[in-house]
Scaffold this motif. Structure first.
Motif, mmCIF file in Angstrom:
data_model
loop_
_atom_site.group_PDB
_atom_site.id
_atom_site.type_symbol
_atom_site.label_atom_id
_atom_site.label_comp_id
_atom_site.label_asym_id
_atom_site.label_seq_id
_atom_site.Cartn_x
_atom_site.Cartn_y
_atom_site.Cartn_z
ATOM 1 N N ALA A 1 -4.879 -3.443 0.152
ATOM 2 C CA ALA A 1 -3.463 -3.215 -0.510
ATOM 3 C C ALA A 1 -2.734 -4.481 -0.297
ATOM 4 C CB ALA A 1 -2.759 -1.921 0.193
ATOM 5 N N VAL A 2 -2.942 -4.901 1.168
ATOM 6 C CA VAL A 2 -2.155 -6.193 1.247
ATOM 7 C C VAL A 2 -2.557 -7.567 0.320
ATOM 8 C CG1 VAL A 2 -1.758 -7.898 3.062
ATOM 9 C CG2 VAL A 2 -1.405 -5.654 3.486
ATOM 10 N N MET A 3 -3.994 -7.504 0.008
ATOM 11 C CA MET A 3 -4.626 -8.434 -0.695
ATOM 12 C C MET A 3 -3.904 -8.370 -1.906
ATOM 13 S SD MET A 3 -8.569 -8.381 0.406
ATOM 14 C CE MET A 3 -9.265 -9.450 -0.914
ATOM 15 N N VAL A 4 -3.893 -7.281 -2.607
ATOM 16 C CA VAL A 4 -3.405 -6.989 -4.033
ATOM 17 C C VAL A 4 -1.895 -7.377 -4.232
ATOM 18 C CG1 VAL A 4 -2.927 -5.682 -5.896
ATOM 19 C CG2 VAL A 4 -5.106 -5.471 -4.643
ATOM 20 N N ALA A 5 -1.150 -6.756 -3.067
ATOM 21 C CA ALA A 5 0.452 -7.247 -3.083
ATOM 22 C C ALA A 5 0.516 -8.537 -2.798
ATOM 23 C CB ALA A 5 0.865 -6.288 -1.684
ATOM 24 N N GLU A 6 -0.061 -9.432 -2.142
ATOM 25 C CA GLU A 6 -0.074 -10.758 -2.013
ATOM 26 C C GLU A 6 -0.220 -11.602 -3.366
ATOM 27 O OE1 GLU A 6 -0.522 -12.060 2.775
ATOM 28 O OE2 GLU A 6 -2.254 -11.774 1.482
ATOM 29 N N ILE B 1 -0.087 0.234 -6.011
ATOM 30 C CA ILE B 1 -1.092 -0.740 -5.576
ATOM 31 C C ILE B 1 -1.965 0.098 -4.693
ATOM 32 C CG2 ILE B 1 -1.370 -2.426 -3.627
ATOM 33 C CD1 ILE B 1 1.387 -3.693 -4.697
ATOM 34 N N PHE B 2 -1.463 1.030 -4.085
ATOM 35 C CA PHE B 2 -2.377 1.760 -3.147
ATOM 36 C C PHE B 2 -3.416 2.509 -3.881
ATOM 37 C CE2 PHE B 2 -3.669 5.416 -0.741
ATOM 38 C CZ PHE B 2 -4.322 4.889 0.135
ATOM 39 N N ALA B 3 -2.911 3.121 -4.888
ATOM 40 C CA ALA B 3 -4.007 3.932 -5.826
ATOM 41 C C ALA B 3 -5.168 3.276 -6.232
ATOM 42 C CB ALA B 3 -3.035 4.540 -7.116
ATOM 43 N N VAL B 4 -4.850 1.857 -6.809
ATOM 44 C CA VAL B 4 -6.159 1.112 -7.126
ATOM 45 C C VAL B 4 -6.945 0.874 -5.956
ATOM 46 C CG1 VAL B 4 -6.827 -1.165 -7.789
ATOM 47 C CG2 VAL B 4 -4.699 -0.037 -8.943
ATOM 48 N N VAL B 5 -6.474 0.425 -4.953
ATOM 49 C CA VAL B 5 -7.609 0.129 -3.670
ATOM 50 C C VAL B 5 -7.960 1.270 -3.053
ATOM 51 C CG1 VAL B 5 -6.149 -2.224 -3.232
ATOM 52 C CG2 VAL B 5 -5.757 -0.136 -1.798
ATOM 53 N N ASP B 6 -7.345 2.492 -3.188
ATOM 54 C CA ASP B 6 -7.878 3.772 -2.553
ATOM 55 C C ASP B 6 -8.983 4.165 -3.377
ATOM 56 O OD1 ASP B 6 -7.704 5.916 -0.653
ATOM 57 O OD2 ASP B 6 -6.619 7.181 -2.046
ATOM 58 N N ALA C 1 6.052 -10.342 -0.581
ATOM 59 C CA ALA C 1 5.914 -11.025 0.721
ATOM 60 C C ALA C 1 6.623 -10.096 1.864
ATOM 61 C CB ALA C 1 7.086 -12.305 0.643
ATOM 62 N N GLU C 2 6.992 -10.548 2.829
ATOM 63 C CA GLU C 2 7.582 -9.706 4.246
ATOM 64 C C GLU C 2 9.044 -9.510 3.718
ATOM 65 O OE1 GLU C 2 5.872 -8.176 6.190
ATOM 66 O OE2 GLU C 2 4.201 -9.275 6.545
ATOM 67 N N PRO C 3 9.504 -8.294 4.002
ATOM 68 C CA PRO C 3 8.896 -7.174 4.809
ATOM 69 C C PRO C 3 8.125 -6.251 4.129
ATOM 70 C CG PRO C 3 11.189 -6.809 4.306
ATOM 71 C CD PRO C 3 10.927 -7.929 3.756
ATOM 72 N N ASP C 4 7.893 -6.277 2.615
ATOM 73 C CA ASP C 4 7.111 -5.188 1.798
ATOM 74 C C ASP C 4 5.842 -5.370 2.382
ATOM 75 O OD1 ASP C 4 9.654 -5.011 0.235
ATOM 76 O OD2 ASP C 4 9.100 -6.440 -1.168
ATOM 77 N N LEU C 5 5.190 -6.384 2.613
ATOM 78 C CA LEU C 5 3.827 -6.300 3.213
ATOM 79 C C LEU C 5 3.726 -5.281 4.371
ATOM 80 C CD1 LEU C 5 2.583 -10.190 2.596
ATOM 81 C CD2 LEU C 5 2.281 -8.137 1.192
ATOM 82 N N THR C 6 4.596 -5.548 5.233
ATOM 83 C CA THR C 6 4.792 -4.517 6.344
ATOM 84 C C THR C 6 4.760 -2.939 5.989
ATOM 85 O OG1 THR C 6 5.503 -6.042 7.982
ATOM 86 C CG2 THR C 6 5.852 -4.002 8.552
ATOM 87 N N TRP C 7 5.838 -2.770 5.005
ATOM 88 C CA TRP C 7 5.700 -1.249 4.684
ATOM 89 C C TRP C 7 4.559 -1.027 3.825
ATOM 90 C CZ3 TRP C 7 9.327 -1.131 7.564
ATOM 91 C CH2 TRP C 7 10.405 -1.794 7.601
ATOM 92 N N ILE C 8 3.924 -1.874 3.149
ATOM 93 C CA ILE C 8 2.695 -1.553 2.726
ATOM 94 C C ILE C 8 1.694 -1.136 3.393
ATOM 95 C CG2 ILE C 8 0.865 -2.578 0.938
ATOM 96 C CD1 ILE C 8 3.081 -3.513 -0.687
ATOM 97 N N GLN D 1 -5.202 5.696 -15.057
ATOM 98 C CA GLN D 1 -4.858 6.028 -13.791
ATOM 99 C C GLN D 1 -4.097 5.048 -13.341
ATOM 100 O OE1 GLN D 1 -8.341 7.702 -12.336
ATOM 101 N NE2 GLN D 1 -7.483 7.493 -10.145
ATOM 102 N N PHE D 2 -4.380 3.706 -13.764
ATOM 103 C CA PHE D 2 -3.759 2.756 -12.720
ATOM 104 C C PHE D 2 -2.515 1.690 -13.575
ATOM 105 C CE2 PHE D 2 -8.102 3.018 -11.343
ATOM 106 C CZ PHE D 2 -8.064 3.655 -10.368
ATOM 107 N N ASP D 3 -1.660 1.332 -12.879
ATOM 108 C CA ASP D 3 -0.699 0.531 -13.411
ATOM 109 C C ASP D 3 -1.604 -1.060 -14.070
ATOM 110 O OD1 ASP D 3 1.131 -1.711 -13.913
ATOM 111 O OD2 ASP D 3 2.399 -1.195 -12.116
ATOM 112 N N PRO D 4 -1.475 -1.343 -15.034
ATOM 113 C CA PRO D 4 -2.289 -2.360 -15.710
ATOM 114 C C PRO D 4 -2.095 -3.849 -14.941
ATOM 115 C CG PRO D 4 -0.795 -1.553 -17.488
ATOM 116 C CD PRO D 4 -0.612 -0.677 -16.240
ATOM 117 N N ARG D 5 -0.696 -3.951 -14.562
ATOM 118 C CA ARG D 5 -0.406 -5.112 -13.867
ATOM 119 C C ARG D 5 -0.901 -5.240 -12.492
ATOM 120 N NH1 ARG D 5 5.792 -3.812 -14.552
ATOM 121 N NH2 ARG D 5 4.525 -1.940 -14.459
ATOM 122 N N VAL D 6 -0.978 -4.022 -11.793
ATOM 123 C CA VAL D 6 -1.922 -3.939 -10.546
ATOM 124 C C VAL D 6 -3.459 -3.998 -10.582
ATOM 125 C CG1 VAL D 6 -2.349 -2.434 -8.416
ATOM 126 C CG2 VAL D 6 0.029 -2.594 -9.605
ATOM 127 N N ALA D 7 -3.901 -3.540 -11.639
ATOM 128 C CA ALA D 7 -5.272 -3.686 -12.086
ATOM 129 C C ALA D 7 -5.600 -4.993 -12.180
ATOM 130 C CB ALA D 7 -5.745 -2.822 -13.333
#
Ligand SMILES: [Fe+2]
Length: 383
Positions: A206-211, A307-312, A216-223, A343-349
């Motif tokens: 999830a962090v890889m996709v988010a980055e 983001i999580f839905a994709v990596v999960d 950036a922080e603090p969003d990465l910490t929440w994710i 199922q997934f947000d195309p930008r996240v995919a």
């Protein structure tokens, strides 16, 4: 008193003010010198500018009382060159009445004050005292400023130390939080053997996709926190359902589908987890609205959860299950592409697919090693 040698030979007491009197008329010099000695000053005399400069070089003077009109270099010229060499030297000009204009000129150029001839000694004393008083106030003010700067510097240093302490405490606290979360998740992983290491892998993924998406922080910490805790609500799902080898019946599914809300309710009062709860609550939502528990659609699903839905899903597809073998990373990536926009947000995919297969397998293997070591440790402790 006039020779430089005698000046060196007779050092002044530290609080006695030394005054150099410069006048081409001996009688004027002597009247001033005698008068000012009576007022408690130490006086020295010079008959012209050159002699005055020589005397100034020999010892430290507080003030020079100089005539303006003198043969050779005049008093203003003397003042200018003396003040260049001795910036702390006060100069009081002595001038004839007709010379008042020149005296004012002298003040503009740096003289402290002037007295006019014919003078009386009390008047001279008042002018000199006033000059010294002004000098004293300036020095006092400067000392006060410097003291103030010292205080500010000292306070700043103390503040930096305090700040470092607070930062250290904060880091300790964060570390405690993280280890508490890890303990919780390790307990969960032990119960749900099928998913061993799942929570840790999805955190990294999830962090890889988010980055990649520019977060950036603090969003990465929440994710990171949301991802590690996403299934914490499964603690409330009975073993009979969680570990059922076959398919779940509709009632069992209902029970299973309560885990996001259960997790949310478990954690909702823990303030430092608040922003992470988006993922816990919404990780089973689908971009097209077919997910649960709320059936949210599109951007109404928090970004972390999208983001999580994709990596999960990716992690589930690339893990062995008792009833099916794992897909290869490439096949799993194709599936994600296939379901993009549904199922997934195309930008996240897209962000997910922009990362090469090797990046995923590298993380997978690393987490596998780390989790194996962690479980080894836990086994040792609990026997
Ligand atoms: Fe879940």
């Amino acid at each position: 008193m006039e020779s430089p040698a005698s000046v060196i030979a007779a050092p002044a007491a530290s609080d006695t003010k030394r005054i150099l009197i410069v006048d081409d008329e001996l009688s004027v010099r002597e009247i001033l010198a005698e008068g000012l000695e009576v007022f408690g000053y130490e006086t020295h005399m010079a008959g012209n500018a050159d002699e005055a400069e020589a005397t100034l070089r020999e010892a430290r003077f507080h003030l020079m009382l100089t005539d303006i009109e003198m043969p050779g270099r005049n008093g203003i010229d003397l003042m200018n060159s003396a003040r260049r060499k001795f910036p702390d030297l006060d100069v009081v000009m002595v001038t004839g009445v007709v010379d008042a204009k020149t005296a004012i000129q002298a003040i503009r150029q740096g003289a402290s004050d002037y007295v006019t001839k014919p003078f009386n000694l009390e008047e001279v004393q008042i002018v000199i005292d006033r000059t010294f008083e002004k000098r004293r106030l300036v020095a006092e003010n400067r000392a006060y400023q410097e003291h103030l700067e010292d205080i500010v510097e000292q306070r700043t240093k103390e503040l930096v130390v305090k700040n470092n302490q607070v930062e250290g405490l904060y880091a300790d606290l964060q570390e405690s939080y993280e280890s508490s979360l890890q303990a919780l998740v390790t307990a969960l992983d032990f119960r749900d053997n099928e998913t061993q290491g799942h929570s840790y892998r999805v955190v990294e993924y999830a962090v890889m996709v988010a980055e990649t998406m520019g977060l950036a922080e603090p969003d990465l910490t929440w994710i990171r926190r949301g991802a590690i805790l996403h299934d914490v609500g499964k603690i409330g799902v009975p073993d009979a359902i969680l570990k059922k080898p076959g398919k779940l019946d509709p009632e069992e599914w209902d029970e299973m589908r309560r885990h996001p809300e259960m997790g949310y309710r478990m954690l909702q009062h823990i303030r430092f987890l608040e922003p992470a709860l988006d993922i816990v609550m919404s990780h089973q939502e689908r971009y097209d609205g077919s997910g649960y528990p709320r059936g949210l659609v599109g951007d109404a699903i928090p970004l972390g959860a999208r983001i999580f839905a994709v990596v999960d899903t990716f992690d589930a597809m690339t893990s062995d299950r008792p009833y099916r073998k794992a897909l290869t990373i490439d096949d799993a990536r194709n599936e994600i592409g296939e379901w993009s926009g549904r199922q997934f947000d195309p930008r996240v995919a897209d962000a997910f697919l922009s990362l090469p297969a090797a990046a995923w397998s590298e993380v997978r293997e690393r987490v596998h090693r780390e989790v194996a070591a962690l479980h080894e440790q836990v086994k040792k402790v609990i026997g």
